[in-house]
Structure formats: C-alpha cells, structure tokens
Design an enzyme around this catalytic site. Structure first.
Site, PDB file in Angstrom:
ATOM      1  N   THR A  73      57.361  -3.272  11.063  1.00  0.00           N
ATOM      2  CA  THR A  73      58.776  -3.559  10.881  1.00  0.00           C
ATOM      3  C   THR A  73      59.374  -3.413  12.258  1.00  0.00           C
ATOM      4  O   THR A  73      58.789  -2.735  13.097  1.00  0.00           O
ATOM      5  CB  THR A  73      59.375  -2.483   9.946  1.00  0.00           C
ATOM      6  OG1 THR A  73      58.751  -2.579   8.694  1.00  0.00           O
ATOM      7  CG2 THR A  73      60.858  -2.611   9.772  1.00  0.00           C
ATOM      8  N   ARG A 104      56.156  -9.047  -3.236  1.00  0.00           N
ATOM      9  CA  ARG A 104      56.106  -7.617  -2.891  1.00  0.00           C
ATOM     10  C   ARG A 104      57.307  -7.238  -2.002  1.00  0.00           C
ATOM     11  O   ARG A 104      57.657  -7.947  -1.070  1.00  0.00           O
ATOM     12  CB  ARG A 104      54.794  -7.353  -2.160  1.00  0.00           C
ATOM     13  CG  ARG A 104      54.615  -5.910  -1.697  1.00  0.00           C
ATOM     14  CD  ARG A 104      55.053  -5.720  -0.274  1.00  0.00           C
ATOM     15  NE  ARG A 104      54.776  -4.363   0.194  1.00  0.00           N
ATOM     16  CZ  ARG A 104      55.276  -3.856   1.312  1.00  0.00           C
ATOM     17  NH1 ARG A 104      56.060  -4.586   2.075  1.00  0.00           N
ATOM     18  NH2 ARG A 104      55.004  -2.621   1.662  1.00  0.00           N
ATOM     19  N   VAL A 105      57.935  -6.119  -2.327  1.00  0.00           N
ATOM     20  CA  VAL A 105      59.037  -5.605  -1.498  1.00  0.00           C
ATOM     21  C   VAL A 105      58.690  -4.177  -1.118  1.00  0.00           C
ATOM     22  O   VAL A 105      58.304  -3.384  -1.987  1.00  0.00           O
ATOM     23  CB  VAL A 105      60.380  -5.631  -2.253  1.00  0.00           C
ATOM     24  CG1 VAL A 105      61.492  -5.037  -1.392  1.00  0.00           C
ATOM     25  CG2 VAL A 105      60.730  -7.052  -2.671  1.00  0.00           C
ATOM     26  N   ASP A 134      59.814  -0.799   1.718  1.00  0.00           N
ATOM     27  CA  ASP A 134      60.949   0.116   1.882  1.00  0.00           C
ATOM     28  C   ASP A 134      62.079  -0.468   2.719  1.00  0.00           C
ATOM     29  O   ASP A 134      63.214   0.009   2.670  1.00  0.00           O
ATOM     30  CB  ASP A 134      60.462   1.387   2.584  1.00  0.00           C
ATOM     31  CG  ASP A 134      59.839   1.055   3.944  1.00  0.00           C
ATOM     32  OD1 ASP A 134      58.862   0.270   3.976  1.00  0.00           O
ATOM     33  OD2 ASP A 134      60.341   1.536   4.986  1.00  0.00           O
ATOM     34  N   THR A 180      59.318   3.082   9.497  1.00  0.00           N
ATOM     35  CA  THR A 180      58.312   2.025   9.538  1.00  0.00           C
ATOM     36  C   THR A 180      57.010   2.619   9.007  1.00  0.00           C
ATOM     37  O   THR A 180      56.763   3.808   9.161  1.00  0.00           O
ATOM     38  CB  THR A 180      58.117   1.466  10.968  1.00  0.00           C
ATOM     39  OG1 THR A 180      56.925   0.670  10.999  1.00  0.00           O
ATOM     40  CG2 THR A 180      57.993   2.544  12.027  1.00  0.00           C
ATOM     41  N   GLY A 181      56.203   1.769   8.394  1.00  0.00           N
ATOM     42  CA  GLY A 181      54.957   2.249   7.814  1.00  0.00           C
ATOM     43  C   GLY A 181      54.745   1.630   6.453  1.00  0.00           C
ATOM     44  O   GLY A 181      55.428   0.651   6.113  1.00  0.00           O
ATOM     45  N   GLY A 196      55.305   0.787   3.026  1.00  0.00           N
ATOM     46  CA  GLY A 196      56.488   0.937   2.192  1.00  0.00           C
ATOM     47  C   GLY A 196      56.219   1.601   0.856  1.00  0.00           C
ATOM     48  O   GLY A 196      57.053   2.375   0.353  1.00  0.00           O
TER      49      GLY A 196
END
Ligand code: ASP
Length: 303
Positions: free
Chosen positions: A185, A213-214, A216, A235-236, A238
């Site tokens: 991100t 797909r969604v 964070d 970031t990472g 989600g």
C-alpha cells in the site's frame, strides 16, 4: 487543534515488504506534500498529493502500479482519506482509474463515505475522473511470478493453502493454475502548521486474492485513522490488520500519552513475524515509521 501555528510534519511509506530502493519515490511524495502545504496549508491535501505521486510512480502497488488479480487482467484498487476537519472518504474494488486516492476524496463530498465495486467505478466516470487501463510489463511479470508461487507448496499468503484460491475461484475466466504473496500500500500522514492532521492511503490490494477482496486500506480504524492527537496509516496483510483495528488501536495509545515510536512498535508487535506489517504516524510533536520488514519511507519535519 491547537489553532496556533507550529511546524509541520509529513511521513510517507511505499508498502511494507517493498525494497528500500524505492525510498526515492517516497521522498518525491513527501516533497509533493510539502509543496501542497505551501499552497493550501491543508494537511489532508498534502497527504493526498503525496499518495497521488506514489500512485503515478508505477513501482508501488497502488494506482498505475497496482498488482493484477489472479485472472491476469483485472485490477481492483482501494483508497481512503481522513482528516481532523471531518473529511472522510474511501473507495474499494474500483477499476480502471488513475488515482483512487483522488476518487476517495471526491466520495467525501457525496452523502456517503465509502463507494465500492461497480458503483465506485461508475462514480469515477460520472465525475470525469481520468481513466487508466494500461497494463505494464512490470505488472505482467509480477503476475507470472505470483502464478508460479501459487503452483508451489509454500503458502503465497501466510496461513492460507494455495489451493484455497482455486477452490473458491470467482473470476469470469477459468482458473489457469497459477505461485508469492504480494501486498503493498502507499500511505501518507501529515500534521499541518495549523495543528490539523490528515491521512491518505491507496493500494492495489494483496495478491493472491479472490475477486472482490477488500483489505484494511479503505476501512476506517483499520488501515487509517486521524484524530485530534495524530494520524496513523497501516500497511501489511489486511486480513490480519482488520482483526486488530490497527490504526485506531495505535491511535488510542497515543491519545493516552504513549510516545509515537513506542505505539508503532507495540502495534507491529501484535502480529506474528510471518505477517508483514508496517505503520507510520504523526502526532503534535512526533513523526515516525516502523515495520517488521524493510519499508520504503521518507519524512520531512519542520520544527
Ligand atoms: N494492506 C493492504 C491490503 O491488505 C496491502 C498492504 O498494505 O501491503 O490490501
């Protein structure tokens, strides 16, 4: 907000797990943010300008650099913005546009805070948002690599069998067996000289993932949060970040007086080491970043 003039601070990241060679892209982003602070003085506009710069860079997993979905042709992007003047907007699974972060800002002007999928894409068309549907060789190469990883036995997404993506395949085209997880991100947090805080984030999502797909990034309190004590961006992976409502959790610690660096570290330490996670934040007096992997980032602080 303090109301009194003070120094500004801006921190940008290019996604945990991305190489530090991309620091130059984050440096350009924070410089864009500072330019914007010079024009508008607005923390949110500065955060958005920084993120839009990274969306246009082509190396980051956001905007024109977004990862391809498993079908090798779809790109789904998420973005969000929030500030301490009450602006809040996000888009999820938007396709075919150049700067999702600018669309997230436009959503903040509608009666809603989050638009998703086809509705978000149609909203972009309705307001004349620039289209972007070119797929770069860089994106194709990353996709080929991912398919190879999915064909292997090492989980491309920690803790998830590679077969799960085939079992639940929901793309229009049939599954061609694809193989390493890609997620990243870009994000920026800003404290303006007037004491307001702003945050902006944008991502092409994680790979591998099912269609729709969604993570964070567009979820308030998980990927981003801004309040009177500061602004936080995550970031990472989600799927893990949302379970801790990470950005709001870390914000709560700074609200209670924990030093920013300690709060960011505590946030990252909530996750096992195989789950990549990174955080950036600004408070009234601090600006910092921390991740459990390398993370391209840059920071400009003016006392
Ligand atoms: N958090 C993003 C997502 O899960 C990806 C990332 O930050 O690396 O969509």
């Amino acid at each position: 907000m303090s109301g009194s003039e003070q120094g500004f601070a801006i921190v940008a990241h290019g996604g945990v797990g991305s190489p530090r060679e991309y620091d130059d892209g984050c440096e350009r982003a924070v410089q864009r943010g500072v330019e914007e602070l010079g024009i508008s003085g607005d923390a949110l506009e500065a955060a958005i300008a920084a993120v839009a710069e990274m969306e246009d860079d082509g190396r980051f997993n956001a905007g024109s650099g977004s990862v391809l979905c498993l079908d090798g042709s779809t790109v789904e992007m998420d973005a969000s913005i929030m500030d301490t003047r009450g602006r809040l907007g996000a888009v999820a699974c938007v396709q075919g546009i150049r700067n999702p972060v600018l669309l997230a800002r436009a959503v903040a002007e509608t009666p809603h805070w989050l638009l998703a999928g086809d509705g978000a894409t149609r909203f972009a068309a309705a307001i004349g948002h620039p289209v972007h549907d070119r797929i770069s060789e860089r994106q194709r190469e990353a996709h080929r690599k991912l398919l190879k990883e999915l064909a292997g036995s090492v989980p491309a997404m920690p803790g998830v069998s590679n077969h799960a993506f085939l079992r639940y395949w929901n793309y229009q085209t049939p599954a061609t067996l694809p193989e390493s997880a890609a997620c990243d991100t870009v994000g920026a947090v800003v404290r303006a000289a007037d004491g307001h805080f702003g945050v902006a984030c944008s991502t092409g999502g994680s790979a591998p993932s099912l269609l729709g797909r969604v993570g964070d990034t567009p979820i308030i309190g998980s990927g981003f949060f801004a309040g009177p004590h500061g602004a936080i961006a995550a970031t990472g992976i989600g799927e893990h970040i949302v379970r801790h409502m990470l950005a709001r959790t870390v914000y709560g610690w700074i609200e209670n007086g924990m030093p920013l660096e300690q709060a960011l570290k505590r946030g990252v330490d909530l996750f096992p080491n195989e789950v990549v996670v990174g955080l950036i934040g600004v408070t009234k007096t601090e600006a910092a970043s921390h991740g459990n992997r390398d993370m391209p980032h840059a920071r400009i602080v003016q006392a």
